[in-house]
Scaffold this active site. Sequence first.
Site, PDB file in Angstrom:
ATOM      1  N   ASP A 108      -1.346 -18.276   3.130  1.00  8.54           N
ATOM      2  CA  ASP A 108      -2.366 -19.175   2.580  1.00  8.54           C
ATOM      3  C   ASP A 108      -2.799 -20.219   3.614  1.00  8.54           C
ATOM      4  OD1 ASP A 108       0.293 -19.851   2.266  1.00  8.54           O
ATOM      5  OD2 ASP A 108       0.016 -20.989   0.426  1.00  8.54           O
ATOM      6  N   TYR A 160       0.827  -1.209   0.000  1.00  9.17           N
ATOM      7  CA  TYR A 160       0.000   0.000   0.000  1.00  9.17           C
ATOM      8  C   TYR A 160       0.865   1.264   0.000  1.00  9.17           C
ATOM      9  CZ  TYR A 160      -4.110  -2.899   1.082  1.00  9.17           C
ATOM     10  OH  TYR A 160      -5.112  -3.838   1.040  1.00  9.17           O
ATOM     11  N   ASP A 211      -4.871  -6.513   5.992  1.00  6.24           N
ATOM     12  CA  ASP A 211      -6.157  -5.993   5.519  1.00  6.24           C
ATOM     13  C   ASP A 211      -7.108  -7.161   5.264  1.00  6.24           C
ATOM     14  OD1 ASP A 211      -8.075  -4.290   4.616  1.00  6.24           O
ATOM     15  OD2 ASP A 211      -7.020  -3.634   2.824  1.00  6.24           O
ATOM     16  N   LYS A 224       4.806 -14.561   3.722  1.00 13.10           N
ATOM     17  CA  LYS A 224       4.928 -15.473   2.581  1.00 13.10           C
ATOM     18  C   LYS A 224       6.409 -15.499   2.199  1.00 13.10           C
ATOM     19  CE  LYS A 224       2.922 -18.027  -0.664  1.00 13.10           C
ATOM     20  NZ  LYS A 224       2.314 -19.337  -0.372  1.00 13.10           N
TER      21      LYS A 224
END
Length: 369
Positions: A206, A124, A230, A173
Site C-alpha cells: 500500500d 494466481y 501484476d 504485505k
Amino acid sequence: MSHRITLIPGDGIGPEVTAAARTVGEATGVSLEWEVVEAGEATIRSQGTPLPDDVLASIRKNRVALKGPITTPIGGGFRSVNVALRQQLDLYASVRPARAIAGEGTRFPETDLIVVREATEGLYSGVEHWVDRDHTAAESVAVITRKASDRIVRFAFELAKRERRRRVTAVHKANIMKTTGALFQTAFREIAAKFPEIPSDERLIDNMCMQLAKKPEEYDVIVTTNLFGDILSDLCAGLAGGLGVAPGALYGETLAVFEPVHGSAPKYAGQDRADPVAEILCLELLLRHLGETEAADRVFRAVWETIAEKKVVTYDLALPGYTTRPVSPSTCSAMAKEIARKIPDVRLDTPLPKPRGAPASVSDAALEA
Ligand code: NAD
C-alpha cells in the site's frame, strides 16, 4: 546467424501489433525466422482449446517467442492462456521495464523502473473454490514457496547487477500476511545479504503505491509476488506513458517469451489504430536476449526519436495534453513503418536527449476515446 522464433499473433489488436514488430525486425537486418502458431479465440473455435500443444512445443523447441495479447474468455471453463503458459513452461520471472520515452505522455519524465514479478504462484495458483453450495462464500489460496521466492529475488539482484541498477526494493504485505508475506520477506533478506554491493530495502504494497504515485524516480528495481506485481506493473506502465508503450518479458531457466503489458483491446481490433510501441519494445528486449545488442539499441533509438518527433504517432500519443502542438494521429502500421525507416540511420554514439517532460494532464475519458 539466423534466429528461429515462435510468433503468437494473439487476439484483438495482437495480429496488428505483432505485424508491426515484424516490420521493425526486418529493418534491423538481423535474420529472424518466424514460426507462427495460433492460440486464443481462433483455436477455441478450431481445436476446442485456447492453448494447443503445438504452441508449447514450438516455444520449447525454439526457446524464444514473441507473443501478442490473448483475450481471456470470461466463464466458459477456460483458464487464462497467459497464466497457463507461465505455469506450464515455468516462466517464473515476469520483467516489465517502465521507462518514460522522450518524456512524452507522462507527468514523470524521469521514470525508469523495472518490475520483477514472480509469475507462477501466489494468488494466481488457481487454487480457489466455493465454500458452500449456494455460492455465498469463496476461498482463494495464495501459494508461496521458499524455492520460488528465492529464485525470483535472486533473478532481481542478478538483473540489477548486470544492468548496473541502483537499488532493489522488495514489495510485500508481511505485516498482515504472516505466513506467505513473511516467507517472501525472509527469502528477500537472505538473498539480499548475498549481494552486499547492491543497496536494498522493503516497502509494504500500500505504501509502495503511494510512493510511486508521488516520486517514481526514487525507485529502481522492484521485486514482488504475482498479484502485487501484476498491479504494480500496470501502475508503473501508467507512470511511464501508458499501456501502449509498456513492454514485458517472461523468463524461465531456458525459455523466454516477450509480450506487452497490455491486453487485446478488442474495441480497437482490426482498425489499424493500436499503438505498436509496446510490442516493438518487446522485440527490442528479444533482440537483447539473443545477443543482438546493436540491433536492439537501434530499435530503442528509433522508437525514442519517432515519439520525440511526434510526426507519425498513434492516437494515444497524439492526445491533447500529451503533446505541446496539435498532431493528427497515424495508424499502427504507419508508425511501425516510420520506426523501421529510421533504424539504419539512428546515431548510437550520442547520449539520448534528456526528456523534455510534456505537460501531460489527460482525462480518463480522453484516454478511453
Ligand atoms: P487492455 O490492455 O486490452 O485494454 C485497456 C485499454 O488500454 C484499452 O481500452 C485501450 O484504450 C488501451 N490500450 C491497450 N493497449 C493499447 C495499445 N497497444 N494502443 C493503444 N491503446 C491501448 O485491457 P483489458 O480491456 O482489461 O483486457 C482485454 C483482454 O485482454 C481481456 O480478455 C484480458 O484478459 C486480456 N489481457 C491479456 C493480456 C495478455 O495477453 N498478456 C494482458 C492483459 C489483458
